[in-house]
Design a protein around this motif. Structure first.
Motif, short mmCIF file in Angstrom:
data_model
loop_
_atom_site.label_atom_id
_atom_site.label_comp_id
_atom_site.label_asym_id
_atom_site.label_seq_id
_atom_site.Cartn_x
_atom_site.Cartn_y
_atom_site.Cartn_z
N GLY A 407 0.69 -1.23 -0.12
CA GLY A 407 0.02 0.01 -0.05
C GLY A 407 0.73 1.25 -0.06
N ALA A 408 0.34 2.31 0.53
CA ALA A 408 0.94 3.56 0.37
C ALA A 408 0.17 4.64 1.10
CB ALA A 408 0.99 4.36 -1.19
N ILE A 409 1.21 5.37 1.72
CA ILE A 409 0.74 6.93 2.29
C ILE A 409 1.13 7.94 1.86
CG2 ILE A 409 0.99 8.03 4.80
CD1 ILE A 409 1.40 5.28 5.96
N THR A 410 0.16 8.82 1.53
CA THR A 410 0.65 10.29 0.65
C THR A 410 0.30 11.10 1.56
OG1 THR A 410 -0.34 9.01 -1.35
CG2 THR A 410 -0.16 11.46 -1.38
N VAL A 411 1.40 12.02 1.90
CA VAL A 411 1.36 13.39 2.64
C VAL A 411 1.73 14.46 1.73
CG1 VAL A 411 1.88 11.89 4.65
CG2 VAL A 411 3.78 12.72 3.27
N CYS A 412 0.92 15.58 2.00
CA CYS A 412 1.24 16.75 1.10
C CYS A 412 1.05 16.74 -0.20
CB CYS A 412 2.39 17.56 1.61
SG CYS A 412 2.43 17.85 3.40
N GLY A 413 0.51 15.54 -0.73
CA GLY A 413 0.37 15.15 -2.26
C GLY A 413 1.79 14.42 -2.74
N HIS A 414 2.41 14.11 -1.80
CA HIS A 414 3.63 13.21 -2.04
C HIS A 414 3.54 11.83 -1.47
CE1 HIS A 414 5.65 16.97 -3.49
NE2 HIS A 414 5.12 17.64 -2.54
N THR A 415 4.18 10.68 -2.22
CA THR A 415 4.21 9.39 -1.50
C THR A 415 5.28 9.63 -0.35
OG1 THR A 415 3.77 8.45 -3.56
CG2 THR A 415 4.99 7.19 -2.05
N LEU A 416 4.85 9.00 0.81
CA LEU A 416 5.87 9.11 1.91
C LEU A 416 6.79 7.85 1.81
CD1 LEU A 416 6.51 10.02 4.72
CD2 LEU A 416 4.83 8.40 5.67
N ASP A 417 8.02 8.34 1.50
CA ASP A 417 9.10 7.26 1.27
C ASP A 417 10.31 7.92 1.88
OD1 ASP A 417 9.98 9.24 -0.69
OD2 ASP A 417 9.14 8.16 -2.39
N ALA A 418 11.58 7.18 1.47
CA ALA A 418 12.55 7.62 2.04
C ALA A 418 12.94 8.92 1.49
CB ALA A 418 13.93 6.56 1.61
N GLN A 419 12.70 9.52 0.30
CA GLN A 419 12.92 10.88 -0.06
C GLN A 419 12.27 11.83 0.52
OE1 GLN A 419 12.57 8.03 -2.15
NE2 GLN A 419 15.05 8.05 -2.13
N THR A 420 10.93 11.65 1.04
CA THR A 420 10.13 12.69 1.29
C THR A 420 10.01 12.64 3.01
OG1 THR A 420 8.16 11.33 1.09
CG2 THR A 420 8.89 12.92 -0.70
N ALA A 421 10.38 11.68 3.78
CA ALA A 421 9.98 11.50 5.00
C ALA A 421 10.55 12.47 5.95
CB ALA A 421 10.43 10.01 5.64
N ASP A 422 11.87 12.74 5.81
CA ASP A 422 12.51 13.84 6.65
C ASP A 422 11.89 15.19 6.60
OD1 ASP A 422 14.32 12.14 7.65
OD2 ASP A 422 15.86 12.16 5.98
N ALA A 423 11.50 15.55 5.43
CA ALA A 423 10.86 16.83 4.99
C ALA A 423 9.33 16.65 5.56
CB ALA A 423 10.80 16.78 3.61
N TRP A 424 8.68 15.64 5.56
CA TRP A 424 7.39 15.67 6.15
C TRP A 424 7.37 15.66 7.63
CZ3 TRP A 424 2.32 15.74 6.43
CH2 TRP A 424 1.77 15.04 7.10
N ARG A 425 8.68 14.89 8.08
CA ARG A 425 8.56 15.16 9.89
C ARG A 425 8.87 16.36 10.24
NH1 ARG A 425 10.43 9.42 9.17
NH2 ARG A 425 12.52 10.20 8.76
N ALA A 426 9.13 17.33 9.26
CA ALA A 426 9.51 18.72 9.57
C ALA A 426 8.22 19.37 9.89
CB ALA A 426 10.36 19.44 8.45
N ARG A 427 7.12 18.97 9.27
CA ARG A 427 5.84 19.51 9.41
C ARG A 427 5.04 18.76 10.49
NH1 ARG A 427 3.16 20.94 3.77
NH2 ARG A 427 1.71 21.88 5.10
N LEU A 428 5.58 17.93 11.41
CA LEU A 428 4.93 17.38 12.15
C LEU A 428 5.31 17.75 13.61
CD1 LEU A 428 4.80 13.64 11.22
CD2 LEU A 428 3.10 15.01 10.67
N SER A 429 4.39 17.29 14.46
CA SER A 429 4.43 17.64 16.07
C SER A 429 3.82 16.11 16.66
CB SER A 429 3.89 18.85 16.76
OG SER A 429 4.82 20.01 16.28
#
Length: 570
Positions: A407-429
């Motif tokens: 399956g997949a998880i999509t965040v901010c319109g991007h697939t959550l993977d090794a390339q986007t995970a660090d940038a995604w976590r910068a938006r999380l608390s």
């Protein structure tokens, strides 16, 4: 050679490669310095023997003899200073090597378990990092130096004794090898006992953490006496295994001291009867002189000392192998891989949306289906369901802390993977179920990026202004690791304030009202609703109907098996 012996040999080779090989050059330099210090003693012994023989032969009345004696004493002191300096430099190198080894292994352990956790309990990991790893110090600082000293010094002293008396050298060569032979016999038992002790330490820490985390339930169920009995039983088991290690250590030490004492006694008998004229053999044609006899008596204990040191260090080596066995076992454990690198990154671009589609979390040895979600920016959702249904795993997967098997998880319109995970976590608390406060002031903790913002509005959103005002030093207060000085509800309000002060626009909250009374839980819910009203995307995992009702919608998770973390609720 049977399979178990081959496995033991393979384990020892891996342990040597892991612990000793990286610092081998340092250990070799330290050992050479220690050997050099040991070789100074025969010179000092010769000076002592010379001084005593001068005093005896001159009767203390010869002025020239007195001058020579003073010169010899000065030489003895100078050699002692050199010897002490070599020992100190050797010790510095050894402890530096041990500190670097322990720091390296601890950093690897903590970094890996923080980013790629295994199923090992936090107590087991803590016991390994805090209690077991320091046991490597004695192995690094004592064993290899003792090995080189044993290889060089006894042989050198036996050669010196041989130049004076072949009988004296024979006494040393007959009694000396008994020590390594007996040491080899007890080595296997010592290593096995150390392994059992290491396992018991880890088991006892696991049980202690489990009982402490369930203390409220234990008291409510009236099971405190049973818990105390269980702890007493485990403590007694640890005592027995520790005593087994000590028994082996004391037994081997006693026998080795006996062999050494017999060797020294035999040397004393030979020297004494030779000086009395009762023995007329064992020398090279001339009777043994007082000076030669005293020299032999002085070097005899030093002949055995390196082997005695090695016997003591043998137990340190066994304990070190036991620690490395635990490290190897944790290395080979299945673990959850962190998505991405965990490094700082610029926030991922796009609206704060979350979509989970047919996702299956990849947990160690198993897979856990996740609920399908479609969450627009500014929406809120409550994940509900019984303990073990996977609520905590779902939050961890959305945060990129658990990889997907399908399956997949999509965040901010991007697939959550090794390339986007660090940038995604910068938006999380993340608001975890159990708060953690590092050793820094509340002001620094609330604003880790040091933006200089006024924390007062964030404290008002979280309803935590009164918490800070009540603390003895306000925002300059440093709380304990688990929030010592504030209650559980107050700690969670402070965590909400930290999320409110942050730029993150996605909030993940794991059981934020668990174990709280109704009034405190109400204040937490109100604080979370204020965050939602600010337009933040909010995902909470909860058993609390009131909190679930405060969200825009609810997603119920059926009971599954093997949650991401055994925190009592997932």
């Amino acid at each position: 050679m049977d399979d178990s012996t081959e496995q033991d040999e393979a384990h020892r080779r891996r342990a040597q490669a892991r612990i000793i090989a990286p610092v081998r050059d340092t250990l070799r330099r330290a050992a050479l310095l220690a050997v050099a210090a040991g070789l100074i003693w025969p010179l000092q012994a010769a000076l002592i023997a010379w001084v005593i023989s001068i005093w005896v032969t001159s009767g203390g009345s010869d002025t020239g003899a007195a001058d020579n004696a003073l010169l010899a004493i000065a030489g003895f002191v100078a050699l002692g200073v050199i010897r002490a300096g070599l020992d100190r430099l050797s010790g510095r190198l050894l402890f530096d090597a041990a500190d670097r080894t322990i720091a390296r292994e601890r950093a690897i352990l903590i970094r890996r378990e923080a980013r790629n956790p295994s199923e090992a309990g936090s107590a087991e990991v803590s016991a390994l990092a805090v209690q077991k790893l320091p046991l490597l110090q004695a192995w690094v600082t004592r064993y290899h130096v003792a090995m080189m000293r044993t290889a060089v010094l006894p042989l050198a002293l036996a050669v010196l004794a041989f130049t004076i008396s072949w009988a004296a050298a024979l006494i040393l060569l007959i009694s000396g090898p008994l020590i390594p032979m007996f040491m080899a016999l007890v080595g296997m038992a010592a290593e096995d006992a150390s392994r059992q002790q290491m396992r018991e330490i880890g088991s006892m820490n696991d049980m202690l953490m489990e009982r402490l985390s369930a203390m409220l339930d234990i008291r409510l169920l009236g099971a405190t006496k049973r818990a105390a009995r269980d702890f007493e039983t485990r403590a007694e088991s640890l005592r027995e295994k520790s005593m087994a290690v000590l028994r082996i250590a004391f037994l081997s030490s006693t026998v080795l001291e006996l062999f050494a004492a017999i060797g020294v006694a035999m040397m004393a008998v030979f020297v004494g009867f030779s000086l009395l004229g009762e023995l007329n053999f064992g020398t090279w044609g001339t009777p043994l002189s007082l000076r030669e006899g005293i020299f032999l008596l002085l070097i005899a204990p030093e002949f055995f000392q390196p082997m005695r040191d090695l016997a003591a260090a043998w137990h340190d080596r066994a304990a070190g192998y036991a620690v490395v066995a635990d490290l190897d076992a944790l290395d080979e454990a299945e673990r959850v891989a962190l998505v991405g690198t965990g490094a700082r990154a610029a926030p991922l671009e796009g609206q704060a949306t979350v979509a989970v589609s047919k996702a299956v979390a990849a947990l160690p040895g198993r897979a856990l289906p996740l609920p399908d979600l479609q969450l627009k920016a500014g929406e809120s959702v409550a994940l509900t369901g019984p303990s073990g249904s996977g609520k905590t795993t779902a939050l961890a997967s959305i945060a990129g802390l658990v990889p997907l098997d399908a399956g997949a998880i999509t965040v901010c319109g991007h697939t959550l993977d090794a390339q986007t995970a660090d940038a995604w976590r910068a938006r999380l608390s993340l608001i975890p179920q159990r708060p953690h406060f590092p050793d820094e002031t509340l002001r620094v903790w609330l604003d880790p990026e040091d933006t200089g913002r006024d924390p007062s509005p964030a404290l008002d959103i979280a309803g935590a202004r009164d918490v800070v005002e009540r603390l003895p030093h306000g925002l300059a207060t440093t709380l304990g690791e688990t929030g010592g000085g504030v209650s559980g509800g107050e700690a969670r309000r402070l965590m909400i304030a930290r999320a409110a002060l942050d730029d993150s626009n996605v909030i993940l909250a794991d059981e934020p009202t668990a174990d709280l009374d109704a009034e405190t839980a109400k204040r937490i819910i109100e604080a979370l609703v204020r965050l939602k009203d600010q337009g933040r995307t909010l995902i909470v995992a909860t058993h609390d109907p009131a909190l679930a009702a405060a969200m825009d919608r609810q997603v119920h998770l059926p009971l599954m098996h093997a949650p991401f973390a055994s925190e009592g609720a997932s």
